[in-house]
Design an enzyme around this catalytic site. Structure first.
Site: not given
Ligand code: GLN
Length: 498
Positions: A156, A81, A180
Site C-alpha cells: 500500500s 505516507k 506494504s
Molecule cells: N497487501 C496486503 C494487504 O492488502 C498488505 C498491506 C499492508 O502491508 N499494509 O493487506
C-alpha cells in the site's frame, strides 16, 4: 545544480548541508521543482506543501548558521505516507471518509523526524487504509510506477515508493502490515525495510491491523534506509506495544556491509511454481553473490509458511473491522445525511457506505464474520494458532542460519487494472512478505536486478530474528555493493528518464 541534487542519496545530501556546500532551502527547492515537473505523470502525492516545506528548511539553515548541533539527516527532505498524522498537513489514509481531515497532533514517527530536522515535502498516496498491493485502492486515483507509467508502484505504500524512485524525495516513510513497504520497494527498485514489530512506534499511525502494523523506511540505498530507521525508531511510551530496548545498530551494520562466515538459509517454500522466471533468475544470482562473498548458503524448510496468506487474511480483516469502527461520521471527516429526519445510526450507515471504498468494505465484512460468535474459534482462533506455528518455523530456522532469504514478490510490477477485479490475485503479491509480519521479525527488500521478460526491478528479501534488524542491513548492504559493482552503479540509473 538542481538536477544533480535530486539524484544524490540522503547521506550525501546531509553531508552537503552540514558542510555548508548546499543549503536545506536549496535542496528542498530542487525536490519541489522535480515534483512540479513529474507529478502529473507519477501522481505519488496526496498533498504537497511547498511553503511549509521551505519554512522548515529555512529553520534548519538558521539553526546551522547559529552553530547548533544538528542530527545526521537535518535538512534532508522526506515524504510521509498519508497514514501518519501530521499537525500541519491533512491526513487521509487515501480514504474519502477522512478527506480534508487535519489531525490535532503529530505521529511519533512524524514528530521525531521533524525534531531531527527532516523537511516534510508532503503526504504520499496509498491504498485506502493501507489495504492493497497496488495503490489502486486509493480514493484519489492510482499512482504510477516511474519505471513504466502503465504499471503499479506496489502498495500500500505505493506513493512513497514512486516518489523516491522518481527522485521527488530522497526518503519516504511507509507502513508494512503484510508487505506494504517491502513489496513497493521491490517493484520500484528501492530498499524497503520492515523493522521488528514494536521497534517503531504506531502512535499517530491510522490503524489497520494493530498486531501487524509496522512503520519503516523507503530509500534508494541501504545506508539511507538505516539512517532513517535509526532517526524514528526506539521506545515510545505512547505505544503500549513499543519495545523498551535500544535500537539495533542499523547504521553501523549498513556501513559494515560484509557477510563472511554468515549462514544464509534459502526458504524452500518460496520459489518454483507461480514465480516469474525472471524473478527466480535474479534471486539465484543473488544467492551466488552471497556465496562469492563468503556466506554459507543452505536450504531451509519452513513448512507452515504456506499457510501464512490465509491466516493473514483472517487476522488482518478481523483487526481492521474493529479498528475502523471509529469512522462513524460523528468524530472525524465525512458525515452524510445529517438532518433532523435521520437517526444517528442512519447517518453512520450512510457515511460508511459512501466514505469507504469496496476493498475496505470487503475486509470489514470478512473480519466481522470471522469474529462473530460461533465462528471466532473456527476462523480467528485457528488463524492465531497458525501464526504461532509460523513463529516456531522462524525459531527453528534461526537455530540453523543467521538470516533467511527469498524473492520479495513472486512477480515484477503488474499493469494498472490487471488485478483490480481479482482480489485473490492481488493478495498473492504478499506471499513471501507476510510470514515476517505474523511473527514480528525484521525483514528488508533490496534491489537485485531486472527481470529478463520485462526489464522491471526484482527484490531480494532478507529476514532476521526479532530485534536483529542490524543483520538484514549488514547483508543487504553487502549484496548492494557487490551488485552495484556488477551494474556499474545503482539499479535505478537504468530506469527511463521521466
Ligand atoms: N497487501 C496486503 C494487504 O492488502 C498488505 C498491506 C499492508 O502491508 N499494509 O493487506
Amino acid at each position: 545544480m538542481s538536477a544533480d541534487i535530486i539524484k544524490k542519496s540522503a547521506a550525501e545530501l546531509a553531508g552537503l548541508i552540514s558542510s555548508g556546500e548546499a543549503s536545506a532551502v536549496e535542496v528542498t527547492q530542487a525536490h519541489l521543482d522535480r515534483i512540479a515537473a513529474v507529478e502529473d505523470s507519477v501522481k505519488a502525492f496526496t498533498h504537497v506543501d511547498p511553503e511549509t516545506a521551505l519554512a522548515q528548511a529555512r529553520t534548519v539553515d538558521e539553526r546551522r548558521a547559529a552553530g547548533e548541533a544538528l542530527g545526521p539527516l537535518a535538512g534532508v527532505p522526506i515524504a510521509h505516507k498519508d497514514v501518519f498524522t501530521t499537525i500541519d498537513m491533512p491526513t487521509t489514509a487515501s480514504s474519502k471518509i477522512l478527506e480534508g481531515w487535519r489531525p490535532p497532533y503529530d505521529a511519533t514517527v512524524t514528530r521525531r523526524l521533524r525534531e531531527a530536522g527532516l523537511v516534510i515535502l508532503g503526504k504520499t498516496n496509498m491504498d485506502e487504509f493501507a489495504m492493497g498491493s497496488s495503490t489502486e485502492n486509493s480514493a484519489f486515483g492510482p499512482t504510477h510506477n516511474p519505471w513504466d507509467l502503465n504499471k503499479i508502484p506496489g502498495g500500500s505504500s505505493g506513493g512513497s515508493s514512486a516518489a523516491v524512485a522518481a527522485y521527488e524525495a530522497p526518503l519516504a516513510t511507509g507502513t508494512d502490515t503484510g508487505g506494504s513497504i517491502r513489496q513497493p520497494a521491490a517493484v520500484t527498485g528501492l530498499v524497503g525495510m520492515k523493522p521488528t514489530y514494536g521497534g517503531s512506534s504506531r502512535y499517530g499511525l491510522i490503524a489497520f491491523a494493530s498486531s501487524l502494523d509496522t512503520p519503516g523506511p523507503l530509500a534508494r540505498t541501504v545506508l539511507d534506509a538505516a539512517l532513517l530507521h535509526e532517526a524514528f525508531s526506539g521506545h515510545d511510551p505512547m505505544d503500549s506495544t513499543s519495545i523498551d530496548q535500544p535500537v539495533p545498530p542499523v547504521v553501523e551494520a549498513a556501513r559494515r556491509a560484509e557477510v563472511g562466515g554468515l549462514r544464509v538459509g534459502v526458504v524452500k517454500e518460496f520459489g518454483g511454481e507461480g514465480y516469474q522466471p525472471g524473478v527466480l533468475a535474479r534471486f539465484h544470482e543473488a544467492v551466488e553473490v552471497l556465496e562469492s562473498l563468503g556466506a554459507k548458503v543452505v536450504e531451509v524448510s519452513c513448512p507452515h509458511f504456506t499457510y501464512a496468506l490465509p491466516a493473514y487474511y483472517l487476522i488482518a480483516p478481523s483487526e481492521c473491522s474493529s479498528n475502523l469502527a471509529r469512522f462513524d461520521g460523528m468524530r472525524y471527516g465525512l458525515r452524510v445525511g445529517d438532518d433532523e429526519t435521520r437517526s444517528a445510526e442512519e447517518v453512520m450507515a450512510l457515511t460508511r457506505a459512501e466514505g469507504f471504498g469496496p476493498e475496505v468494505k470487503r475486509r470489514i465484512m470478512l473480519g466481522t464474520y470471522a469474529l462473530s460468535s460461533g465462528y471466532y474459534d473456527a476462523y480467528y482462533g485457528k488463524a492465531q494458532q497458525v501464526r504461532t506455528l509460523i513463529a516456531r518455523d522462524f525459531d527453528a530456522a534461526f537455530e540453523q542460519v543467521d538470516v533467511l532469504i527469498s524473492p520479495t514478490t513472486p512477480t515484477t510490477a503488474f499493469a494498472i487494472g490487471e488485478r483490480a477485479d481479482d482480489p485473490m490475485a492481488m493478495y498473492l503479491a504478499d506471499l513471501c512478505t507476510i510470514p515476517s509480519n505474523l511473527a514480528g521479525n525484521a525483514a528488508i527488500s533490496v534491489p537485485c536486478g531486472l527481470a529478463d521478460e520485462d526489464s522491471l526491478p526484482v527484490g531480494l528479501q532478507i529476514m532476521a530474528p526479532v530485534l536483529a534488524d542490524d543483520r538484514v542491513y549488514r547483508v543487504g548492504a553487502a549484496v548492494e555493493r557487490a551488485l552495484q559493482d556488477r551494474w556499474g552503479g545503482p539499479l535505478l540509473a537504468k530506469a527511463p528518464e521521466l
